[in-house]
Design a protein around this motif. Structure first.
Motif, short mmCIF file in Angstrom:
data_model
loop_
_atom_site.label_atom_id
_atom_site.label_comp_id
_atom_site.label_asym_id
_atom_site.label_seq_id
_atom_site.Cartn_x
_atom_site.Cartn_y
_atom_site.Cartn_z
N GLU A 54 0.83 -1.21 0.00
CA GLU A 54 0.00 0.00 0.00
C GLU A 54 0.86 1.26 0.00
OE1 GLU A 54 -2.66 0.00 3.32
OE2 GLU A 54 -3.53 -1.93 2.76
N ILE A 55 1.87 1.29 0.86
CA ILE A 55 2.75 2.45 0.93
C ILE A 55 3.50 2.63 -0.38
CG2 ILE A 55 4.80 3.41 2.06
CD1 ILE A 55 3.84 2.10 4.66
N ALA A 56 4.01 1.53 -0.94
CA ALA A 56 4.76 1.62 -2.19
C ALA A 56 3.87 2.07 -3.34
CB ALA A 56 5.40 0.27 -2.51
N LYS A 57 2.59 1.73 -3.27
CA LYS A 57 1.67 2.15 -4.34
C LYS A 57 1.36 3.65 -4.23
CE LYS A 57 -1.54 -0.77 -5.44
NZ LYS A 57 -2.78 -1.56 -5.43
N THR A 58 1.19 4.15 -2.99
CA THR A 58 0.87 5.58 -2.84
C THR A 58 2.12 6.45 -2.94
OG1 THR A 58 1.04 5.37 -0.43
CG2 THR A 58 -1.16 5.17 -1.43
N ARG A 59 3.24 5.97 -2.43
CA ARG A 59 4.49 6.71 -2.50
C ARG A 59 5.41 5.99 -3.47
NH1 ARG A 59 2.67 10.50 0.68
NH2 ARG A 59 2.63 10.25 2.92
N VAL A 60 5.24 6.29 -4.74
CA VAL A 60 5.87 5.51 -5.81
C VAL A 60 7.39 5.58 -5.76
CG1 VAL A 60 6.00 5.23 -8.30
CG2 VAL A 60 3.85 5.88 -7.25
N ARG A 61 7.96 6.72 -5.42
CA ARG A 61 9.41 6.89 -5.46
C ARG A 61 10.09 6.52 -4.14
NH1 ARG A 61 11.49 6.01 -9.57
NH2 ARG A 61 13.38 7.02 -8.86
N TYR A 62 9.38 5.98 -3.17
CA TYR A 62 9.99 5.60 -1.89
C TYR A 62 10.67 4.25 -2.03
CZ TYR A 62 7.94 9.26 1.05
OH TYR A 62 7.62 10.45 1.63
N GLY A 63 11.89 4.17 -1.53
CA GLY A 63 12.62 2.92 -1.50
C GLY A 63 12.36 2.19 -0.20
N TYR A 64 13.10 1.11 0.03
CA TYR A 64 12.84 0.31 1.22
C TYR A 64 13.20 1.04 2.51
CZ TYR A 64 17.70 -1.07 2.11
OH TYR A 64 19.03 -1.07 2.43
N ARG A 65 14.19 1.94 2.46
CA ARG A 65 14.57 2.67 3.68
C ARG A 65 13.47 3.60 4.14
NH1 ARG A 65 19.71 2.96 0.74
NH2 ARG A 65 21.21 1.62 1.80
N ARG A 66 12.90 4.36 3.21
CA ARG A 66 11.82 5.28 3.59
C ARG A 66 10.58 4.54 4.04
NH1 ARG A 66 11.69 9.94 -1.05
NH2 ARG A 66 13.56 11.06 -0.42
N ILE A 67 10.27 3.45 3.34
CA ILE A 67 9.11 2.65 3.75
C ILE A 67 9.34 2.05 5.13
CG2 ILE A 67 7.75 0.58 3.19
CD1 ILE A 67 8.10 1.24 0.26
N HIS A 68 10.59 1.66 5.41
CA HIS A 68 10.94 1.13 6.72
C HIS A 68 10.69 2.16 7.81
CE1 HIS A 68 14.15 -0.14 9.78
NE2 HIS A 68 13.19 -1.04 9.86
N VAL A 69 11.07 3.42 7.56
CA VAL A 69 10.84 4.49 8.54
C VAL A 69 9.35 4.69 8.77
CG1 VAL A 69 11.08 6.98 8.89
CG2 VAL A 69 13.02 5.67 8.05
N LEU A 70 8.56 4.70 7.70
CA LEU A 70 7.11 4.88 7.85
C LEU A 70 6.48 3.73 8.63
CD1 LEU A 70 6.11 6.22 4.31
CD2 LEU A 70 6.30 7.51 6.42
N LEU A 71 6.93 2.51 8.36
CA LEU A 71 6.39 1.35 9.08
C LEU A 71 6.76 1.39 10.56
CD1 LEU A 71 6.93 -1.50 6.47
CD2 LEU A 71 4.76 -0.53 7.20
N LYS A 72 7.99 1.82 10.86
CA LYS A 72 8.39 1.92 12.27
C LYS A 72 7.56 2.97 12.99
CE LYS A 72 12.45 0.80 13.80
NZ LYS A 72 13.86 0.71 14.13
N ARG A 73 7.24 4.07 12.28
CA ARG A 73 6.38 5.10 12.89
C ARG A 73 4.99 4.56 13.18
NH1 ARG A 73 7.65 10.21 8.94
NH2 ARG A 73 9.79 10.53 9.62
N GLU A 74 4.52 3.62 12.36
CA GLU A 74 3.20 3.02 12.57
C GLU A 74 3.23 1.94 13.65
OE1 GLU A 74 1.67 1.56 8.88
OE2 GLU A 74 1.70 3.54 7.93
N GLY A 75 4.42 1.57 14.11
CA GLY A 75 4.52 0.61 15.21
C GLY A 75 4.95 -0.79 14.81
N TRP A 76 5.30 -1.02 13.57
CA TRP A 76 5.77 -2.34 13.15
C TRP A 76 7.19 -2.54 13.67
CZ3 TRP A 76 2.57 -5.69 10.76
CH2 TRP A 76 1.43 -5.19 10.16
#
Length: 182
Positions: A54-76
């Motif tokens: 879902e994150i990769a679909k909405t934030r197309v240019r985000y790599g795994y590092r940025r997605i990792h930061v967003l997931l950690k903020r969500e509590g994963w």
């Protein structure tokens, strides 16, 4: 060396399609039977994978590092190596470089799809050599619809006047609207 998971799939294929028993198929693939029967108890983390997609679909240019930061903020709770592995398994990788635009790109015309004989012809040169070393060329002209060879001209040197003469002879023989394709 192939991975055990890949060998497991091959052994399953051999057993199902070639009617061998599991023991023989494992020996054939040099796979231990304990590895073949092993079923992973690891959590596939489907919810996490879905959220990553879902994150990769909405934030197309985000790599795994940025997605990792967003997931950690969500509590994963996951490490960066685990994040990279899941990201790669989901095939969410970005291209590292954008392709260069070539200035000299030639656009090809769409191929003509004939609906009746003598609507489109194709021609080609073929070169070969005899056993005594003498070279020769052949000009072949084929009807694209019927795949029929309309003319085959053979000679040591086939120049443009030979090609024109052959085409004129074929055109005069009875075809009115002809287009050539390569």
């Amino acid at each position: 060396m192939a991975r055990p998971a890949l060998k497991r799939e091959v052994v399953d294929y051999i057993v199902s399609h070639h009617d061998l028993n599991m023991r023989r198929a494992c020996r054939l693939m040099k796979q231990s039977r304990s590895v073949q029967y092993y079923r992973s108890i690891k959590d596939p983390k489907q919810a996490l994978r879905g959220r990553m997609r879902e994150i990769a679909k909405t934030r197309v240019r985000y790599g795994y590092r940025r997605i990792h930061v967003l997931l950690k903020r969500e509590g994963w709770q996951l490490g960066k190596n685990q994040m990279y592995r899941l990201y790669s398994e989901e095939q969410l990788q970005l291209r590292s470089k954008l392709p260069r635009r070539r200035k000299m790109v030639v656009r090809r015309q769409a191929k003509i799809k004939p609906t009746k004989p003598n609507e489109a012809w194709s021609m080609d040169f073929v070169a070969d050599q005899l056993a005594n070393g003498m070279k020769f060329r052949t000009l072949t002209i084929v009807d694209v619809f019927s795949k029929e060879a309309l003319a085959i001209e053979v000679g040591q040197r086939l120049r443009s006047d030979h090609v024109v003469a052959t085409l004129n002879r074929l055109a005069a023989a009875g075809s009115s609207s002809i287009s050539f394709c390569r």
